[in-house]
Design a protein around this motif. Structure first.
Motif, PDB file in Angstrom:
ATOM      1  N   GLU A 149       0.675  -1.080  -0.005  1.00  0.00           N
ATOM      2  CA  GLU A 149       0.162   0.053   0.038  1.00  0.00           C
ATOM      3  C   GLU A 149       0.692   1.183   0.103  1.00  0.00           C
ATOM      4  OE1 GLU A 149      -2.244  -0.485   3.602  1.00  0.00           O
ATOM      5  OE2 GLU A 149      -3.551  -1.988   2.373  1.00  0.00           O
ATOM      6  N   ALA A 203       2.291   1.663  -3.557  1.00  0.00           N
ATOM      7  CA  ALA A 203       1.200   1.981  -4.432  1.00  0.00           C
ATOM      8  C   ALA A 203       0.894   3.346  -4.254  1.00  0.00           C
ATOM      9  CB  ALA A 203      -0.120   1.159  -4.449  1.00  0.00           C
ATOM     10  N   SER A 204       0.923   3.906  -3.199  1.00  0.00           N
ATOM     11  CA  SER A 204       0.580   5.333  -2.871  1.00  0.00           C
ATOM     12  C   SER A 204       1.548   6.305  -3.306  1.00  0.00           C
ATOM     13  CB  SER A 204       0.198   5.571  -1.348  1.00  0.00           C
ATOM     14  OG  SER A 204       0.260   6.898  -1.003  1.00  0.00           O
ATOM     15  N   ALA A 226       4.019   5.906  -5.725  1.00  0.00           N
ATOM     16  CA  ALA A 226       4.620   5.583  -7.126  1.00  0.00           C
ATOM     17  C   ALA A 226       4.716   6.526  -7.992  1.00  0.00           C
ATOM     18  CB  ALA A 226       4.010   4.090  -7.554  1.00  0.00           C
ATOM     19  N   SER A 227       3.922   7.387  -8.253  1.00  0.00           N
ATOM     20  CA  SER A 227       3.970   8.445  -9.152  1.00  0.00           C
ATOM     21  C   SER A 227       4.611   9.505  -8.824  1.00  0.00           C
ATOM     22  CB  SER A 227       2.312   8.880  -9.537  1.00  0.00           C
ATOM     23  OG  SER A 227       1.884   9.597  -8.428  1.00  0.00           O
ATOM     24  N   THR A 247      11.480   2.448 -10.170  1.00  0.00           N
ATOM     25  CA  THR A 247      11.416   3.217 -11.436  1.00  0.00           C
ATOM     26  C   THR A 247      12.686   2.844 -12.324  1.00  0.00           C
ATOM     27  OG1 THR A 247      12.294   5.242 -10.136  1.00  0.00           O
ATOM     28  CG2 THR A 247       9.909   5.387 -10.490  1.00  0.00           C
ATOM     29  N   ASN A 282       5.770  -5.053  -6.328  1.00  0.00           N
ATOM     30  CA  ASN A 282       4.691  -3.898  -6.348  1.00  0.00           C
ATOM     31  C   ASN A 282       4.500  -3.661  -7.948  1.00  0.00           C
ATOM     32  OD1 ASN A 282       3.475  -0.931  -6.612  1.00  0.00           O
ATOM     33  ND2 ASN A 282       3.221  -1.774  -4.558  1.00  0.00           N
ATOM     34  N   SER A 336       2.387  -1.442  -9.285  1.00  0.00           N
ATOM     35  CA  SER A 336       2.488   0.115  -9.476  1.00  0.00           C
ATOM     36  C   SER A 336       3.730   0.595  -9.888  1.00  0.00           C
ATOM     37  CB  SER A 336       1.609   0.864  -8.260  1.00  0.00           C
ATOM     38  OG  SER A 336       0.427   0.601  -8.075  1.00  0.00           O
ATOM     39  N   MET A 337       4.598   0.347  -8.884  1.00  0.00           N
ATOM     40  CA  MET A 337       6.071   0.694  -9.120  1.00  0.00           C
ATOM     41  C   MET A 337       6.712   0.225 -10.280  1.00  0.00           C
ATOM     42  SD  MET A 337       6.920   2.718  -6.580  1.00  0.00           S
ATOM     43  CE  MET A 337       8.763   2.757  -6.882  1.00  0.00           C
ATOM     44  N   SER A 341       5.219  -0.699 -13.206  1.00  0.00           N
ATOM     45  CA  SER A 341       4.482  -0.095 -14.131  1.00  0.00           C
ATOM     46  C   SER A 341       4.878   1.154 -14.306  1.00  0.00           C
ATOM     47  CB  SER A 341       3.006   0.102 -13.822  1.00  0.00           C
ATOM     48  OG  SER A 341       2.143   0.709 -15.068  1.00  0.00           O
ATOM     49  N   VAL A 342       5.228   1.983 -13.579  1.00  0.00           N
ATOM     50  CA  VAL A 342       5.868   3.339 -13.640  1.00  0.00           C
ATOM     51  C   VAL A 342       7.192   3.139 -14.191  1.00  0.00           C
ATOM     52  CG1 VAL A 342       6.878   5.237 -12.238  1.00  0.00           C
ATOM     53  CG2 VAL A 342       4.551   4.445 -11.578  1.00  0.00           C
TER      54      VAL A 342
END
Length: 247
Positions: free
Chosen positions: A23, A26-27, A29-30, A70, A93, A95-96, A98-99
């Motif tokens: 979590e 995911a929070s 990542a961006s 990243t 993760n 999300s990470m 994917s980024v």
């Protein structure tokens, strides 16, 4: 009875830690790269450059970058191994990862790159497969560090290199106090205003304090089976690179 471990300063079940670490990342990542620059004033780039140089990756080699995030390290390795080599960027993760994949695509780094969603404690790769395995700022978030180190040793070929870049313990007590002030007062505020997530960055500060010190981690790598283990302190011990060789 379920096993317990640390999530920052909290004692939680191993299952809960895995979920909560997921979590956290995911929070953030961006905004992960922006926050890294702010937190370290850009010095993390120097630490990563030192790790890349120490890895001494050569054309045609197979490289695994765990907790790739990243893909700062993975992207550099992809250029070094060339078209005959292979770099796998792996993260637990999604999300990470994917980024990181999007970032590499934007930079035109597609040659030699593969992406694998995987837990460092149970790697889906053959034994003695990689010439070099790296993990930057990820080991402290792993639930079972001994299991992860054993897996890293398993997939590293005999004579291959494994490098762990991680926050560590300042070598000076006075400097350590200043570092604590920064970590527990400034860092969460940066998280609040930039990443809109103060709690995650408070956890990151706590996770650094709960991570094994330099000598303890060196001993853990030796127990996992690595040979000729040594570490290099960076920025007065705020960060350290540990290196071992496959048996």
């Amino acid at each position: 009875m379920s096993k317990t471990t640390h999530f920052g300063y909290e004692t939680v079940s191993t299952t809960e830690k895995t979920e909560r670490v997921g979590e956290v990342f995911a929070s953030v990542a961006s905004r992960y790269d922006v926050m890294n620059d702010l937190m370290s004033m850009g010095i993390h780039r120097v630490w990563k450059r030192f790790t890349i140089d120490l890895a001494a990756v050569r054309p045609g080699e197979r490289v695994l970058d765990l907790a790739s995030g990243t893909c700062d390290l993975a992207g550099k390795f992809a250029r070094q191994v060339g078209p005959q080599g292979q770099v796998i960027a792996s993260d637990i993760n999604a999300s990470m990862l994917s980024v990181g994949r999007d970032r590499m695509m934007d930079r035109g780094i597609v040659q030699a790159m593969d992406y694998v969603l995987a837990n460092a404690e149970e790697l889906p790769f053959p034994t003695d497969h990689f010439d070099c395995v790296t993990m930057a700022f990820g080991l402290r978030n792993v639930t079972d560090k001994d299991a992860a180190l054993a897996e890293i040793q398993r997939v590293t070929r005999p004579g291959g290199r494994a490098l762990i870049l991680e926050f560590s313990k300042p070598t000076s007590a006075g400097f350590g106090k200043l570092y604590d002030e920064y970590s527990f007062k400034v860092l969460p505020r940066l998280g609040r205003y930039v990443a809109k997530d103060e709690a995650s960055y408070r956890y990151l500060a706590e996770s650094i304090r709960m991570h094994p010190d330099q000598d303890t981690l060196k001993g853990m790598m030796e127990t996992a089976g690595f040979l000729r283990c040594q570490y290099y302190n960076l920025a007065g011990g705020i960060c350290a690179v540990h290196r071992g060789f496959g048996a």
